[in-house]
Structure formats: C-alpha cells, structure tokens
Design a protein around this motif. Sequence first.
Motif, PDB file in Angstrom:
ATOM      1  N   VAL A 186       0.870  -1.182   0.000  1.00 50.86           N
ATOM      2  CA  VAL A 186       0.000   0.000   0.000  1.00 50.86           C
ATOM      3  C   VAL A 186       0.903   1.227   0.000  1.00 50.86           C
ATOM      4  O   VAL A 186       1.672   1.444   0.942  1.00 50.86           O
ATOM      5  CB  VAL A 186      -0.923   0.016   1.230  1.00 50.86           C
ATOM      6  CG1 VAL A 186      -1.763   1.299   1.241  1.00 50.86           C
ATOM      7  CG2 VAL A 186      -1.829  -1.216   1.235  1.00 50.86           C
ATOM      8  N   TYR A 187       0.814   1.995  -1.085  1.00 52.34           N
ATOM      9  CA  TYR A 187       1.582   3.235  -1.162  1.00 52.34           C
ATOM     10  C   TYR A 187       0.749   4.390  -0.637  1.00 52.34           C
ATOM     11  O   TYR A 187      -0.471   4.469  -0.872  1.00 52.34           O
ATOM     12  CB  TYR A 187       1.978   3.521  -2.617  1.00 52.34           C
ATOM     13  CG  TYR A 187       3.212   2.783  -3.072  1.00 52.34           C
ATOM     14  CD1 TYR A 187       4.434   2.982  -2.446  1.00 52.34           C
ATOM     15  CD2 TYR A 187       3.161   1.920  -4.161  1.00 52.34           C
ATOM     16  CE1 TYR A 187       5.575   2.322  -2.876  1.00 52.34           C
ATOM     17  CE2 TYR A 187       4.302   1.254  -4.605  1.00 52.34           C
ATOM     18  CZ  TYR A 187       5.516   1.469  -3.959  1.00 52.34           C
ATOM     19  OH  TYR A 187       6.653   0.817  -4.382  1.00 52.34           O
ATOM     20  N   ALA A 188       1.397   5.309   0.053  1.00 52.80           N
ATOM     21  CA  ALA A 188       0.715   6.478   0.607  1.00 52.80           C
ATOM     22  C   ALA A 188       1.695   7.641   0.656  1.00 52.80           C
ATOM     23  O   ALA A 188       2.901   7.462   0.495  1.00 52.80           O
ATOM     24  CB  ALA A 188       0.195   6.175   2.004  1.00 52.80           C
ATOM     25  N   SER A 189       1.140   8.807   0.844  1.00 49.48           N
ATOM     26  CA  SER A 189       1.892  10.021   1.144  1.00 49.48           C
ATOM     27  C   SER A 189       2.361  10.783  -0.096  1.00 49.48           C
ATOM     28  O   SER A 189       2.253  12.000  -0.142  1.00 49.48           O
ATOM     29  CB  SER A 189       3.101   9.715   2.030  1.00 49.48           C
ATOM     30  OG  SER A 189       3.835  10.872   2.304  1.00 49.48           O
ATOM     31  N   ASP A 190       2.908  10.096  -1.094  1.00 45.00           N
ATOM     32  CA  ASP A 190       3.453  10.771  -2.265  1.00 45.00           C
ATOM     33  C   ASP A 190       2.771  10.287  -3.539  1.00 45.00           C
ATOM     34  O   ASP A 190       2.068   9.279  -3.552  1.00 45.00           O
ATOM     35  CB  ASP A 190       4.961  10.501  -2.384  1.00 45.00           C
ATOM     36  CG  ASP A 190       5.748  11.090  -1.237  1.00 45.00           C
ATOM     37  OD1 ASP A 190       5.294  12.097  -0.671  1.00 45.00           O
ATOM     38  OD2 ASP A 190       6.806  10.538  -0.913  1.00 45.00           O
TER      39      ASP A 190
END
Length: 352
Positions: free
Chosen positions: A216-220
Amino acid sequence: MRVSPFDAWIATAIGQDGDTPDPARLVDWQLSALGRALDHARKAPFYRDRLAQLPPGFPESFEAFAGLATTTPADLAAQFPRFLAVPQDAVARMVTVATSGTTGPPKRMGLTDVDLAETLACFQVVMAVTLNPGERVLILFPADKPDSVGDLIGRGMRRLGALPVFGDPTGNPSRLAEALNAHRPASLIAAPSQLRAALEDLAAMQAARETLRSVVYASDFLSPELRERTAARFGCRVFDYYSATEMAYGGGMECLAGVGYHLREAQLYFEVLDPRSDVALAEGQVGEVAFTTLTPRGVPLVRYRTGDAAAMLPGPCPCGSPLRRLGPILGRIEKTSDGFAVVTPDKGKGRA
C-alpha cells in the motif's frame, strides 16, 4: 470481489443500515452536512470574515455552494492561526508541512482528539481492503512520536485486529529484507520514495515475493511505472492510498477492483475544479481536486485546493459500490500563461 469497506463505514456515518449506502441519501446528507460545516468554519476568524454575508440556511444546493471562493495552500500558510476553530489548548497535535515549490512559510495543521479519532477509524477501514485480522503489516512510516503518521497507522491496524510491525523508515534495502524475513508480513505500507532502492535489490525482492500479498503506497505521488515495477518485482498487488496532511491523513483508497479511489465521503466533500477558476467540473473532466471538511475539526477547510490533478469517474465501481470515485492522481497542477499543465515528478509536464 468484496465491496469497498468505505461503503459500510459511510452508511453507518449517515445513519443508514446495511453495507452500502443509498447514493441519493448520501447526497442529501452531504448537502445538510455542508451547512453544518460552514457554521463550524465560521468559528475560525478566516472563515468568519469570508463567510459573513451568507444567508441563513446556506447552501440550498450544491450549485450555490460551488459559488463560494476556494481556499488555497498559500492562504493556510500565510494565515494559519486564523484557521483555528478551537482554542489552542484543544489542539492535540500540531503538524508543520513544507510548502513545495515556494519560499513562503510552511503550512501548519492543528489536529484535535476528535480529528485523530477519525483518522484512526480511516486507517482501520483503509487496510480492511487488503488485510485480515491476525495478519501482520510492516509499516515504514516513522512511529517514534505519539500521533505521528506511523503511530496512527499502527494503532489503526490494532483496531482492525492486525499486528503492526515497524521497519526502517530510510528504505534501506538490506534492512527491509531483514524485516520481511523476520516478521513475514502480509502487507507493507510505505511511501514511494521508501521503496525505490529496494525494487533494485535482489534480496529485498526475494523476501517480498515470499511473504507479501500487497503493498500500500501512501503520502506521495505514485507513478504508473512505479506501480507496475512494484507489482512485477515484489510479486504482489499494489494499492494507492490518497491522502494529505490537510485531510488529517485520509482521503481515499482503492478497492480490490483497482479502479479509482473510494472517498471518505462522510467526512470530506470532494470536487474537481477548473484550475483556471473556481468552477466545478463534470465527471470525467480532469481538473484540480478540492475538498471541504464536513465534520467539526480544529482546522476546518472550505473548497481547499490540493493542487492534485484528477477526474471523478463515471458509473458504479466494478466492486459493487454505487458511490462516486476519484480517478488516479495524474500529477500536480501547474498554471501556465495559456491554461494549465499537469506535472509529474518523473516526467515533467503531461498535458495542457
């Protein structure tokens, strides 16, 4: 295929039984919630002045609401104390965020205990897409301070019944491989910048392929190329979580169908705006994402421009949810002399 867990969360929030809210009922609820949100926003000096002339009962329609002026990151950065709708001592966590691309003051956000409780609930729902109770999740966001992003994610995972473990936030490939082999997590949460080096490291790739079911990618910003490379080299599903500090870290999450973000619709009202004006665009048209906070917050925001480029997707989701979805973030809006361009960190200007 499971319907996005956001549906049941939203249904409960608007007082409806069942796992999927009635879209028409949600729309009616949101219009009423916008009126309450504006009443709360007026407790902040910035909006007390800006919204002073609104008539009682405003807005009577979404079209009337769309006539309000937007709020910009520059407004927030330059006038932060005037955005607080609560006393200073009611702020549980103060967050400072650098304003990208300018030399102006950084943005600040004041989160109350209520804001943080909503964020915890959001993280719990987000990870229910890909994680089951009892499974481990490896978190690369720093968690050394109470109520930091990593700490909140870990607490949200415990609410889900999952087992959070924390890895090296620098993204060191060797340390990532060690953590994957030691903890055998089913999922990994990280920013794109934290995994780029590991995607070139054979030991990290092998360790990931032996345990991970999802990243799970987050933030950018997550580019399509990095998404494909992660799926291919780590051998797992990739999900993108849309968030910003101004959203109290939660905006929307992809479901198993992987077609757009399901949105935090009971707490944030999203619009896609013409980057050259404050006009809201129709579904399918690419513009600038803006949101309004629907629930009482330390820092309420009204039609806040994120700078992110995307379009609302037409039609129901293949997962079975009838609610609207936001298409993938295509990049950042950059205004030009003859219009606007979408700029991505990897490729530069995308379209005008």
